[in-house]
Write a protein that holds these residues in place. Structure first.
Motif, PDB file in Angstrom:
ATOM      1  N   HIS A 189     -31.713-110.001   7.952  1.00  0.00           N
ATOM      2  CA  HIS A 189     -32.236-110.279   9.290  1.00  0.00           C
ATOM      3  C   HIS A 189     -33.194-111.474   9.293  1.00  0.00           C
ATOM      4  N   HIS A 190     -34.058-111.540   8.289  1.00  0.00           N
ATOM      5  CA  HIS A 190     -35.093-112.567   8.293  1.00  0.00           C
ATOM      6  C   HIS A 190     -34.560-113.943   7.876  1.00  0.00           C
ATOM      7  N   VAL A 191     -33.733-113.984   6.834  1.00  0.00           N
ATOM      8  CA  VAL A 191     -33.289-115.263   6.279  1.00  0.00           C
ATOM      9  C   VAL A 191     -31.996-115.748   6.933  1.00  0.00           C
ATOM     10  N   LEU A 192     -31.010-114.865   7.060  1.00  0.00           N
ATOM     11  CA  LEU A 192     -29.714-115.304   7.584  1.00  0.00           C
ATOM     12  C   LEU A 192     -29.650-115.298   9.111  1.00  0.00           C
ATOM     13  N   ARG A 193     -30.041-114.193   9.707  1.00  0.00           N
ATOM     14  CA  ARG A 193     -29.965-114.116  11.173  1.00  0.00           C
ATOM     15  C   ARG A 193     -31.178-114.737  11.859  1.00  0.00           C
ATOM     16  N   ARG A 194     -32.270-114.818  11.131  1.00  0.00           N
ATOM     17  CA  ARG A 194     -33.519-115.395  11.646  1.00  0.00           C
ATOM     18  C   ARG A 194     -33.965-114.727  12.947  1.00  0.00           C
ATOM     19  N   ASP A 195     -33.832-113.382  12.958  1.00  0.00           N
ATOM     20  CA  ASP A 195     -34.299-112.648  14.133  1.00  0.00           C
ATOM     21  C   ASP A 195     -35.686-112.078  13.853  1.00  0.00           C
ATOM     22  N   ASP A 196     -36.207-111.310  14.776  1.00  0.00           N
ATOM     23  CA  ASP A 196     -37.595-110.843  14.682  1.00  0.00           C
ATOM     24  C   ASP A 196     -37.745-109.443  14.074  1.00  0.00           C
ATOM     25  N   THR A 197     -36.715-108.964  13.399  1.00  0.00           N
ATOM     26  CA  THR A 197     -36.748-107.602  12.849  1.00  0.00           C
ATOM     27  C   THR A 197     -37.940-107.383  11.926  1.00  0.00           C
ATOM     28  N   LEU A 198     -38.181-108.297  11.005  1.00  0.00           N
ATOM     29  CA  LEU A 198     -39.299-108.137  10.063  1.00  0.00           C
ATOM     30  C   LEU A 198     -40.638-108.125  10.796  1.00  0.00           C
ATOM     31  N   TYR A 199     -40.794-108.975  11.779  1.00  0.00           N
ATOM     32  CA  TYR A 199     -42.079-109.089  12.480  1.00  0.00           C
ATOM     33  C   TYR A 199     -42.462-107.802  13.200  1.00  0.00           C
ATOM     34  N   LYS A 200     -41.476-106.984  13.543  1.00  0.00           N
ATOM     35  CA  LYS A 200     -41.772-105.729  14.224  1.00  0.00           C
ATOM     36  C   LYS A 200     -42.570-104.777  13.344  1.00  0.00           C
ATOM     37  N   MET A 201     -42.426-104.921  12.020  1.00  0.00           N
ATOM     38  CA  MET A 201     -43.105-103.996  11.097  1.00  0.00           C
ATOM     39  C   MET A 201     -44.336-104.653  10.448  1.00  0.00           C
ATOM     40  N   LEU A 202     -44.594-105.894  10.756  1.00  0.00           N
ATOM     41  CA  LEU A 202     -45.792-106.570  10.197  1.00  0.00           C
ATOM     42  C   LEU A 202     -46.988-106.400  11.105  1.00  0.00           C
ATOM     43  N   TYR A 243     -43.624-102.199  16.189  1.00  0.00           N
ATOM     44  CA  TYR A 243     -43.791-100.764  16.000  1.00  0.00           C
ATOM     45  C   TYR A 243     -45.264-100.433  16.228  1.00  0.00           C
ATOM     46  N   PRO A 244     -45.561 -99.220  16.670  1.00  0.00           N
ATOM     47  CA  PRO A 244     -46.970 -98.837  16.850  1.00  0.00           C
ATOM     48  C   PRO A 244     -47.747 -99.004  15.536  1.00  0.00           C
ATOM     49  N   GLY A 245     -49.028 -99.293  15.666  1.00  0.00           N
ATOM     50  CA  GLY A 245     -49.872 -99.538  14.494  1.00  0.00           C
ATOM     51  C   GLY A 245     -49.834 -98.418  13.470  1.00  0.00           C
ATOM     52  N   ALA A 246     -49.831 -97.171  13.945  1.00  0.00           N
ATOM     53  CA  ALA A 246     -49.799 -96.042  13.004  1.00  0.00           C
ATOM     54  C   ALA A 246     -48.501 -96.037  12.201  1.00  0.00           C
ATOM     55  N   MET A 247     -47.393 -96.399  12.839  1.00  0.00           N
ATOM     56  CA  MET A 247     -46.109 -96.434  12.118  1.00  0.00           C
ATOM     57  C   MET A 247     -46.094 -97.555  11.094  1.00  0.00           C
ATOM     58  N   ARG A 248     -46.626 -98.715  11.480  1.00  0.00           N
ATOM     59  CA  ARG A 248     -46.660 -99.845  10.543  1.00  0.00           C
ATOM     60  C   ARG A 248     -47.555 -99.513   9.351  1.00  0.00           C
ATOM     61  N   THR A 249     -48.698 -98.926   9.622  1.00  0.00           N
ATOM     62  CA  THR A 249     -49.623 -98.562   8.543  1.00  0.00           C
ATOM     63  C   THR A 249     -48.977 -97.569   7.590  1.00  0.00           C
ATOM     64  N   MET A 250     -48.353 -96.534   8.137  1.00  0.00           N
ATOM     65  CA  MET A 250     -47.718 -95.522   7.284  1.00  0.00           C
ATOM     66  C   MET A 250     -46.549 -96.121   6.492  1.00  0.00           C
ATOM     67  N   HIS A 251     -45.776 -97.002   7.119  1.00  0.00           N
ATOM     68  CA  HIS A 251     -44.656 -97.654   6.441  1.00  0.00           C
ATOM     69  C   HIS A 251     -45.146 -98.373   5.189  1.00  0.00           C
ATOM     70  N   TRP A 252     -46.162 -99.221   5.345  1.00  0.00           N
ATOM     71  CA  TRP A 252     -46.631-100.030   4.227  1.00  0.00           C
ATOM     72  C   TRP A 252     -47.402 -99.202   3.202  1.00  0.00           C
ATOM     73  N   LEU A 253     -48.129 -98.205   3.657  1.00  0.00           N
ATOM     74  CA  LEU A 253     -48.850 -97.331   2.732  1.00  0.00           C
ATOM     75  C   LEU A 253     -47.871 -96.557   1.854  1.00  0.00           C
ATOM     76  N   VAL A 254     -46.844 -95.974   2.457  1.00  0.00           N
ATOM     77  CA  VAL A 254     -45.835 -95.246   1.682  1.00  0.00           C
ATOM     78  C   VAL A 254     -45.095 -96.210   0.757  1.00  0.00           C
ATOM     79  N   ALA A 255     -44.774 -97.402   1.245  1.00  0.00           N
ATOM     80  CA  ALA A 255     -44.063 -98.381   0.409  1.00  0.00           C
ATOM     81  C   ALA A 255     -44.882 -98.723  -0.836  1.00  0.00           C
ATOM     82  N   VAL A 256     -46.167 -98.995  -0.659  1.00  0.00           N
ATOM     83  CA  VAL A 256     -47.023 -99.339  -1.800  1.00  0.00           C
ATOM     84  C   VAL A 256     -47.115 -98.163  -2.773  1.00  0.00           C
ATOM     85  N   LEU A 257     -47.290 -96.954  -2.242  1.00  0.00           N
ATOM     86  CA  LEU A 257     -47.389 -95.778  -3.111  1.00  0.00           C
ATOM     87  C   LEU A 257     -46.092 -95.531  -3.885  1.00  0.00           C
TER      88      LEU A 257
END
Length: 171
Positions: A158-171, A6-20
């Protein structure tokens, strides 16, 4: 790893909102157990963080609508569930702070954002609708919590069972 992210701005906003949200939600839950002499401080912090979440979500929606996003690994009914959960999260992350802000004002407590910036209220003190707005706020918090749990379950799936790259897209 060649995973499209995901674009950097989307990743930043995702994690910032999650923490808040992870700070604001429990803060709201414990207010009723706080000593009276500090209760208003807890309310101010909870309301100020919630109002910040609202503005960040509006920015986040703008970024989401104007950005290219990587293709989802989900297909069929899984894609429908993912879309429904994400839409619900976005919706509740708007409904919850708006209803909380309006409820606070309707109960007669105007918001002074972080104790510094007075925020105009479209409702003012309106005791007739205050309980309804408080109920909407409380229900939206529980719905958000449920959607968060589903979102987290999807991440783990996605991360544990399917072992795909879904999580990495947002990191």
């Amino acid at each position: 790893m060649d995973t499209p992210r995901y674009p950097g701005a989307m990743r930043t906003m995702h994690w910032l909102v999650a923490v808040l949200v992870l700070a604001t939600w429990p803060l709201g839950m414990i207010i009723k157990f706080v000593r009276d002499d500090v209760k208003l401080d807890f309310y101010l912090l909870h309301e100020s963080l919630g109002f910040l979440v609202l503005w960040l979500m509006l920015v986040r929606i703008g970024i989401r609508l104007t950005s290219r996003i990587p293709k989802s690994a989900a297909t069929g009914s899984m894609a429908l569930v993912a879309h429904t959960v994400h839409t619900g999260l976005y919706l509740m992350l708007i409904v919850m702070p708006v209803s909380g802000f309006l409820a606070t004002n309707a109960h007669g407590f105007p918001l002074v954002w972080f104790g510094v910036v007075p925020v105009w209220s479209p409702v003012g003190k309106t005791p007739d609708i205050a309980p309804l707005l408080s109920t909407v706020h409380e229900w939206s918090a529980w719905i958000l919590f449920s959607l968060f749990a589903l979102h987290l379950a999807g991440v783990l799936f996605h991360h544990v069972l399917r072992r795909d790259d879904t999580l990495y897209k947002m990191l």
